[in-house]
Design a protein around this motif. Structure first.
Motif, PDB file in Angstrom:
ATOM      1  N   ILE A 187       0.849  -1.194   0.000  1.00  0.00           N
ATOM      2  CA  ILE A 187       0.000   0.000   0.000  1.00  0.00           C
ATOM      3  C   ILE A 187       0.887   1.247   0.000  1.00  0.00           C
ATOM      4  O   ILE A 187       1.836   1.353   0.777  1.00  0.00           O
ATOM      5  CB  ILE A 187      -0.933   0.012   1.221  1.00  0.00           C
ATOM      6  CG1 ILE A 187      -1.776  -1.269   1.265  1.00  0.00           C
ATOM      7  CG2 ILE A 187      -1.829   1.244   1.205  1.00  0.00           C
ATOM      8  CD1 ILE A 187      -2.713  -1.434   0.092  1.00  0.00           C
ATOM      9  N   ILE A 194      -3.392   6.027   1.151  1.00  0.00           N
ATOM     10  CA  ILE A 194      -4.749   5.781   1.646  1.00  0.00           C
ATOM     11  C   ILE A 194      -5.452   7.124   1.821  1.00  0.00           C
ATOM     12  O   ILE A 194      -4.865   8.076   2.360  1.00  0.00           O
ATOM     13  CB  ILE A 194      -4.747   5.036   2.996  1.00  0.00           C
ATOM     14  CG1 ILE A 194      -3.929   3.756   2.907  1.00  0.00           C
ATOM     15  CG2 ILE A 194      -6.168   4.728   3.443  1.00  0.00           C
ATOM     16  CD1 ILE A 194      -3.740   3.055   4.245  1.00  0.00           C
ATOM     17  N   ALA A 220      -7.603   3.227  -1.523  1.00  0.00           N
ATOM     18  CA  ALA A 220      -6.212   2.828  -1.310  1.00  0.00           C
ATOM     19  C   ALA A 220      -5.594   2.404  -2.627  1.00  0.00           C
ATOM     20  O   ALA A 220      -6.249   1.767  -3.460  1.00  0.00           O
ATOM     21  CB  ALA A 220      -6.131   1.679  -0.297  1.00  0.00           C
ATOM     22  N   GLU A 273      -1.581   1.100  -4.476  1.00  0.00           N
ATOM     23  CA  GLU A 273      -0.291   0.522  -4.136  1.00  0.00           C
ATOM     24  C   GLU A 273       0.818   1.562  -4.223  1.00  0.00           C
ATOM     25  O   GLU A 273       0.599   2.705  -4.624  1.00  0.00           O
ATOM     26  CB  GLU A 273       0.012  -0.671  -5.040  1.00  0.00           C
ATOM     27  CG  GLU A 273       0.089  -0.322  -6.516  1.00  0.00           C
ATOM     28  CD  GLU A 273      -1.213  -0.596  -7.243  1.00  0.00           C
ATOM     29  OE1 GLU A 273      -1.164  -0.959  -8.424  1.00  0.00           O
ATOM     30  OE2 GLU A 273      -2.289  -0.426  -6.628  1.00  0.00           O
ATOM     31  N   LYS A 274       2.037   1.135  -3.893  1.00  0.00           N
ATOM     32  CA  LYS A 274       3.193   2.020  -3.945  1.00  0.00           C
ATOM     33  C   LYS A 274       3.421   2.510  -5.365  1.00  0.00           C
ATOM     34  O   LYS A 274       3.025   1.862  -6.338  1.00  0.00           O
ATOM     35  CB  LYS A 274       4.441   1.293  -3.437  1.00  0.00           C
ATOM     36  CG  LYS A 274       4.652   1.420  -1.943  1.00  0.00           C
ATOM     37  CD  LYS A 274       6.068   1.047  -1.561  1.00  0.00           C
ATOM     38  CE  LYS A 274       6.384   1.476  -0.138  1.00  0.00           C
ATOM     39  NZ  LYS A 274       7.783   1.196   0.213  1.00  0.00           N
ATOM     40  N   GLY A 308      -1.839   0.701   6.134  1.00  0.00           N
ATOM     41  CA  GLY A 308      -1.573  -0.173   4.994  1.00  0.00           C
ATOM     42  C   GLY A 308      -0.199  -0.791   5.144  1.00  0.00           C
ATOM     43  O   GLY A 308       0.719  -0.161   5.685  1.00  0.00           O
ATOM     44  N   GLY A 359       0.003  -5.533   1.017  1.00  0.00           N
ATOM     45  CA  GLY A 359      -1.190  -5.044   0.341  1.00  0.00           C
ATOM     46  C   GLY A 359      -2.429  -5.091   1.184  1.00  0.00           C
ATOM     47  O   GLY A 359      -3.559  -5.058   0.673  1.00  0.00           O
ATOM     48  N   VAL A 412      -4.970  -3.598   4.331  1.00  0.00           N
ATOM     49  CA  VAL A 412      -5.391  -2.363   5.005  1.00  0.00           C
ATOM     50  C   VAL A 412      -6.183  -2.755   6.243  1.00  0.00           C
ATOM     51  O   VAL A 412      -7.090  -3.590   6.176  1.00  0.00           O
ATOM     52  CB  VAL A 412      -6.257  -1.482   4.088  1.00  0.00           C
ATOM     53  CG1 VAL A 412      -6.731  -0.241   4.843  1.00  0.00           C
ATOM     54  CG2 VAL A 412      -5.495  -1.084   2.844  1.00  0.00           C
TER      55      VAL A 412
END
Length: 971
Positions: free
Chosen positions: A660, A663, A672, A674-675, A958, A962, A964
């Motif tokens: 994550i 958010i 949310a 991802e990176k 997060g 992956g 939350v």
């Protein structure tokens, strides 16, 4: 330019003559503004580096108040003009002028540069530009048309014009700046308007600089105000888009309805006086370009406040229901009553709220701690009140002019009062000296002690009834003599420096501001503030109610009592205006009936920390009141097809995929990604992503893996490592190149069309690893592998300040939108800074050498509470929640022997403090694996993203897998 740079090796007159020659050559080419700026730059370089330059003195750090208005119209930002900032700015100017000069040289060599209008005629006549620039003709020659044509300073305006600009209207103005003013011209274009300072509108409606045309100001008082402290020159022109206007307020100037205050979306404002034009017609002209200005009243948006839910309510109703703070409401009333930061003669006025400046500990539960808010400063003691009533009655007994009958011949707010309070900070230092005849006042009469100033204004001095200004409740910097001014020595031998603070402040200006603001927001002040409002803005401002309340001032101070337009004798009118200018002005009356009181404060919940409950106009994050009862709770993520509910923190099967990275909690739910992705505000429906092998970047729709638009423009700046989107049209990126790039995003019908580079910012020497931005304070921060952080101006896109070296490479930064505070994280160390880059505290958050911080955020409390709630996530999978405090007793109760410690696996209080009693307190560590199984996990995923919900009832976490999860009080 090149030859000039080579001649730095020369000395004395030879060098200066060379600079002068370049200046004249550039003027003859029609580049007078560039020439003037270049001349200033060259002189700075010469006097700083030359044989007679005192580099240590000229490059000494200086603090200057930035006029940027943040939340609640607070001006917290201080420009720290230090050696690095100066040299970086000069380097940028040298590069820009070098490019400009090359263009001029090319144009001259190719015969392409032509002059137009008056400048072309000047060239034909072979006039000597030397005489124009350095030896201006006398006033008697101003009537010569040939002399008018020599005004090359008009090029300054032409250079600011937008392409194919057509001026549709122009009028003469006075631009008010503090206690002085500049004569100028206001030009209306097609999509922009222009404020031209030190220019004059001639009788033939032509624009000339003040050097070449007589003033058009007929009012002798305003004329003297514009010309008393300003040398001929310093012509400037500023271009503004009509779309950049947030609001325009109809204002008084010298108690006359002749001014407009223009507020811009970037947090700055301008104050214009229309001495020979109809102010209302000018306002209508602005409205014709921006129709929305007509219907705009003064609201939460005017004060840069966050809008509260709950339907349409007046600001009075919101204050009564404690939805806004006492400070917010007072600033609202000041704004509504025409008080302005731009005009020191009608500066915002705030009340003295405390009467206790001698105790070691401030007791906000004791009514005797507070000033009597139902009485003006002249009636705070029985004896003082009796003397002022006697003064009032003596006029009637002596058969004097009853129209001049008053209790006070001085005022509670004036330019000299404002400047004396802020004398240790520019530009108020210069204003104070100007009002005092060019130097500081006698040391014993200067503002040197809060206690002695209170005693003078409330008891001792019959000529002193001053109130306070807003800075007493949010700006600790004005209490210190950071610029090291020589303010003099008192009769008892005390050398003036920093302001002497009450014992309960422990000599700490930050603690003084915190406790002073707590006093303003306390239950006692909340219950009695309406009585002070009656005196300043309400039914006791004048009339019989004012007489009964011992609250009448000289009639010259009241706008509704003085019709200056009907005073024909210029000497009498000038005397009255001088009186108003020097002694003060009563605000506009806002209420004719008694102001209603505020609702009583509700009782605190059982078990709640009594210190943390000391608030008004907001509540602490609910999870902070029950930290020991926080539990994991289900999370609903708005994903690809439909919202997906997670039981505790199950791995998302649809979206996002991977660790994550961002958010966001919105009204519709939790989002949310991802990176290497960020959501774009304010709708959060689009994403910006980076990190591809070809160094491109992409835009997509949230919930979809398909990239809608790809751009290659970022490739030339190396690998992107971080990005932040402060607004829908601005994206900031950086990475291995160490250059911070600010991009402008163009949208057409909600579709991304182009991505253009606005500015490349240089300052770091190694890769930039993290970024954070705050629109409310108009700053952004970059952290780098070179172990430094740099604060940048989000509006001007310029360097502000550099945070000193950290223990390791920077891994995360965050900005508190309520207070402006900054977190920087390096390894396992956390640093807390003010918005101006002053270190408040630092702490090592863990004893484990392998653990380091990955992400951090603030849980925003009240804008006035500097005890920031800080949350960090680390590689060991632990979330740490802490708060920042100062001083002793009233903030956090601790034993004197408590030191930096980690006990029982890190779950006890972690405290770090320094000599000033500043400390960070770790309130709780949250380990998801431990919460679920009751046993610590050996392979807990790193925490990679954090967010606090909109109502601060929970915070979201997060991780690297992956997942939350949500921590809340309810569970």
């Amino acid at each position: 330019f090149v030859s000039c740079m080579e001649q730095y090796r020369r000395t004395g007159q030879e060098l200066y003559a060379s600079l002068y020659k370049n200046h004249v050559q550039m003027q003859q080419c029609g580049y007078s503004k560039a020439a003037k700026d270049w001349m200033i730059l060259e002189e700075q370089l010469f006097y700083r580096r030359g044989p007679w330059g005192d580099a240590s003195r000229s490059l000494e750090p200086r603090w200057i108040l930035d006029c940027y208005e943040g939340p609640s119209r607070m001006r917290k930002r201080i420009q720290h003009v230090n050696t690095r900032a100066t040299m970086m700015r000069m380097k940028s100017e040298v590069e820009s002028y070098f490019a400009c000069f090359l263009q001029i040289n090319n144009a001259i060599s190719q015969g392409e540069l032509t002059l137009n209008g008056a400048e072309r005629e000047m060239d034909k006549k072979g006039s000597d530009c030397n005489q124009l620039t350095f030896f201006p003709a006398l006033h008697e020659s101003f009537h010569s048309e040939d002399f008018f044509e020599l005004c090359v300073e008009r090029q300054i305006i032409l250079q600011e014009f937008a392409e194919s600009e057509k001026v549709t209207f122009k009028c003469s103005v006075a631009v008010v700046q503090g206690h002085t003013a500049l004569e100028g011209v206001l030009l209306f274009g097609q999509e922009h308007f222009y404020i031209c300072e030190c220019f004059v509108l001639s009788p033939l409606e032509e624009v000339y600089c003040t050097r070449h045309c007589l003033s058009s100001i007929s009012d002798p008082f305003i004329f003297n105000l514009c010309h008393k402290d300003h040398a001929v020159g310093n012509q400037m022109c500023y271009r503004y888009s009509y779309n950049d206007i947030k609001e325009i307020h109809l204002m008084r100037f010298l108690l006359q309805e002749i001014a407009l205050e223009i507020f811009f979306k970037n947090g700055y404002s301008r104050f214009l006086v229309f001495h020979d034009s109809d102010r209302n017609k000018i306002f209508k002209r602005f409205c014709s370009f921006q129709p929305a200005l007509k219907s705009k009243g003064i609201t939460e948006e005017s004060l840069n406040m966050r809008k509260h839910s709950g339907g349409e309510k007046t600001m009075l109703q919101k204050w009564q229901k404690r939805e806004i703070s006492n400070f917010d409401y007072l600033m609202y009333l000041n704004t509504l009553a025409g008080r302005s930061y731009n005009d020191y003669m009608q500066y915002p006025v705030f009340p003295w709220v405390l009467a206790d400046y001698h105790s070691e500990t401030l007791n906000l539960n004791n009514p005797h701690t507070f000033r009597d808010l139902s009485k003006p400063m002249g009636a705070q003691t029985v004896e003082r009140k009796r003397k002022f009533i006697q003064r009032y009655n003596e006029v009637e007994k002596s058969e004097g002019d009853l129209s001049a009958q008053c209790h006070y011949c001085t005022h509670y707010s004036s330019a000299i009062i404002v400047a004396s309070y802020l004398v240790r900070m520019e530009p108020f230092t210069q204003t104070f000296c100007s009002l005092q005849g060019g130097s500081f006042d006698v040391a014993d009469r200067m503002f040197h002690s809060v206690k002695s100033t209170w005693e003078s204004a409330s008891r001792d001095n019959m000529s002193d009834v001053r109130e306070l200004i807003p800075e007493f409740f949010y700006l600790p910097e004005f209490l210190t003599n950071a610029n090291h001014f020589e303010l003099g020595c008192m009769q008892d031998g005390t050398v003036l420096g920093d302001v002497q603070l009450p014992p309960w402040a422990d000599g700490d200006p930050y603690k003084f501001i915190l406790l002073h603001r707590q006093a303003l927001e306390s239950d006692y002040v909340s219950a009695h503030l309406h009585r002070w409002i009656d005196l300043i803005f309400g039914n006791k401002q004048h009339g019989s109610a004012a007489v009964e309340a011992v609250n009448t001032y000289h009639p010259y101070f009241y706008g509704d009592k003085m019709d200056l337009n009907n005073i024909k004798d210029p000497l009498i009118k000038s005397t009255i205006l001088g009186f108003i200018s020097n002694f003060g002005q009563i605000p506009k009356q806002l209420f004719t009936k008694p102001h209603p009181s505020r609702n009583a404060q509700g009782k605190s919940s059982p078990g709640r920390d009594p210190v943390l409950s000391l608030h008004s106009g907001g509540i602490l994050p609910p999870f902070m009141n029950s930290l020991q009862n926080l539990k994991l709770s289900p999370v609903t993520i708005k994903g690809t097809l439909k919202p997906k509910e997670l039981n505790m923190f199950s791995v998302l099967s649809d979206y996002p995929k991977g660790a994550i990275g961002h958010i966001v909690h919105t009204e519709k739910g939790i989002l949310a990604v991802e990176k290497n992705k960020v959501l774009i505000p304010p709708l959060w429906s689009k994403t910006f992503c980076w990190g591809f092998e070809d160094f491109t970047c992409c835009f997509g729709n949230y919930g979809s893996e398909k990239n809608v638009t790809t751009f290659e423009c970022m490739a030339e700046w190396g690998k992107c490592l971080c990005a932040v989107c402060p607004s829908a049209t601005t994206i900031i990126t950086s990475g291995t190149s160490s250059v911070v790039c600010v991009w402008e995003l163009s949208l057409v019908k909600d579709k991304v069309k182009c991505l253009n580079l606005r500015q490349a910012l240089y300052g770091h020497t190694q890769a930039v690893t993290c970024l954070a931005a705050s629109v409310t304070y108009s700053i952004f921060v970059s952290g780098s592998d070179d172990r430094t952080c740099i604060i940048w101006d989000l509006n001007q896109l310029t360097y502000i300040n550099q945070l000193p070296a950290h223990e390791a490479s920077l891994c995360s930064v965050a900005i508190n939108n309520s207070t402006g505070a900054i977190i920087s994280c390096a390894g396992s160390y956390l640093y807390l800074w003010t918005v101006n880059g002053q270190l408040l505290a630092s702490v090592n958050t863990t004893c484990s050498p392998e653990s380091r911080i990955v992400c951090c955020c603030f849980a925003e409390v009240m804008d006035w509470d500097t005890r920031s709630i800080i949350i960090t996530g680390s590689t060991d999978g632990v979330v740490r929640v802490g708060r920042w405090g100062r001083g002793r007793g009233i903030l956090i109760h601790r034993r004197p022997d408590e030191k930096f410690c980690m006990l029982n696996g890190g779950r006890e209080l972690l405290k770090a403090r320094n000599k000033c009693g500043k400390h960070l307190v770790l309130c709780r560590e949250l380990n998801p694996s431990l919460a679920l199984t009751g046993k610590p996990s050996k392979s807990s995923p790193a925490v990679t993203a954090l967010a606090v919900s909109r109502n601060s009832s929970k915070f979201l976490v997060g991780d690297d897998w992956g997942r939350v999860c949500c921590w809340s009080v309810d569970g």
